[in-house]
Motif scaffolding. Structure first.
Motif, mmCIF file in Angstrom:
data_model
loop_
_atom_site.group_PDB
_atom_site.id
_atom_site.type_symbol
_atom_site.label_atom_id
_atom_site.label_comp_id
_atom_site.label_asym_id
_atom_site.label_seq_id
_atom_site.Cartn_x
_atom_site.Cartn_y
_atom_site.Cartn_z
ATOM 1 N N THR A 33 0.808 -1.217 0.000
ATOM 2 C CA THR A 33 0.000 0.000 0.000
ATOM 3 C C THR A 33 0.847 1.275 0.000
ATOM 4 O O THR A 33 2.071 1.237 0.150
ATOM 5 N N GLU A 34 0.141 2.391 -0.165
ATOM 6 C CA GLU A 34 0.774 3.712 -0.080
ATOM 7 C C GLU A 34 1.453 3.894 1.277
ATOM 8 O O GLU A 34 2.523 4.483 1.381
ATOM 9 N N ALA A 35 0.836 3.347 2.320
ATOM 10 C CA ALA A 35 1.413 3.453 3.665
ATOM 11 C C ALA A 35 2.745 2.726 3.756
ATOM 12 O O ALA A 35 3.646 3.158 4.470
ATOM 13 N N ASP A 36 2.888 1.616 3.028
ATOM 14 C CA ASP A 36 4.157 0.880 3.022
ATOM 15 C C ASP A 36 5.261 1.733 2.401
ATOM 16 O O ASP A 36 6.396 1.750 2.879
ATOM 17 N N VAL A 37 4.935 2.452 1.339
ATOM 18 C CA VAL A 37 5.911 3.343 0.703
ATOM 19 C C VAL A 37 6.261 4.489 1.650
ATOM 20 O O VAL A 37 7.427 4.879 1.774
#
Length: 252
Positions: free
Chosen positions: A16-20
């Motif tokens: 997800t975007e949160a992982d990035v």
């Protein structure tokens, strides 16, 4: 920004975007150069590669291999020792009264340094410098006018003013000349690697004690480091009693 937005799915596992975002944060200040569409895409590719590697490693049961388990145990040992020391040092405190006491008891460390304010005119030959010096002394031109018209230093636009500076901030020949002059004195030509200088000492600033407020950040860092080292050594001495050490030495 929707941090839960799925950017890729690897073998059923979403990235997800949160992982990035977490990958960016983990890079500290260096992550700023990746906080753009191209940089974030590169990080996403790295996360995809990482997930592919992990999936294949687990499929091949690598986490159960003896070499991996040995590496994990070594990492765990290092992490535990580092955590122990970090936790010990976090308990160390230095309060304002400690700082004030040190400041009061060591005035010699906070005397400050003498400084001067000076102006100069820089030209490329001794003859030209002497001509300008003679004209200034004769009153044919002011120092500021000569600096603006003839000095090759950018300070010429400010009438030659270099502002205030301390020992060692200028080249040695210039420094020695300035700190041997009296306020209002005009001297030169003084030769340096840059050319020939006419120097006017505008003001002398005697050394003044550094205030407690100015010294406090440096003092806090110094005393904290000393207190942490003392706490560390004290703990090591206690542990050597609790767990006796027989040291044979490296050299026999």
């Amino acid at each position: 920004m929707n941090n839960g937005k799925v950017l890729a799915v690897v073998g059923g596992h979403p990235i997800t975007e949160a992982d990035v975002d977490r990958a960016l944060m983990g890079m500290g200040q260096r992550g700023q150069q990746y906080n753009n569409p191209q940089g974030r895409q590169m990080l996403l590719e790295q996360l995809i590669h990482k997930e592919l590697i992990l999936m294949d490693a687990r499929k091949n049961l690598m986490e159960h291999e003896a070499d991996f388990r040995q590496q994990m145990e070594q990492m765990k040992t290092e992490m535990l020792a580092n955590y122990y020391v970090e936790k010990l040092l976090r308990q160390v405190r230095v309060n304002d009264s400690d700082l004030q006491t040190y400041y009061d008891e060591h005035p010699e460390e906070f005397q400050g340094e003498e400084s001067v304010s000076a102006s100069h005119i820089l030209v490329d030959s001794e003859e030209r410098a002497q001509e300008l010096l003679d004209q200034i002394k004769a009153g044919d031109i002011t120092f500021e006018e000569a600096a603006k018209s003839f000095s090759s230093c950018p300070s010429g636009q400010n009438g030659g003013s270099l502002g205030q500076f301390g020992h060692g901030q200028m080249v040695p020949e210039f420094d020695e000349a300035c700190f041997s002059m009296e306020a209002g004195q005009l001297a030169g030509p003084v030769k340096t690697q840059f050319g020939y200088h006419l120097i006017r000492l505008d003001e002398k600033h005697p050394a003044e004690p550094v205030s407690f407020a100015e010294a406090k950040p440096m003092l806090e860092q110094k005393l904290m480091a000393e207190a942490q080292q003392k706490a560390y050594q004290s703990k090591m001495n206690q542990l050597k009693i609790l767990y006796p050490v027989d040291q044979m030495g490296i050299l026999s």
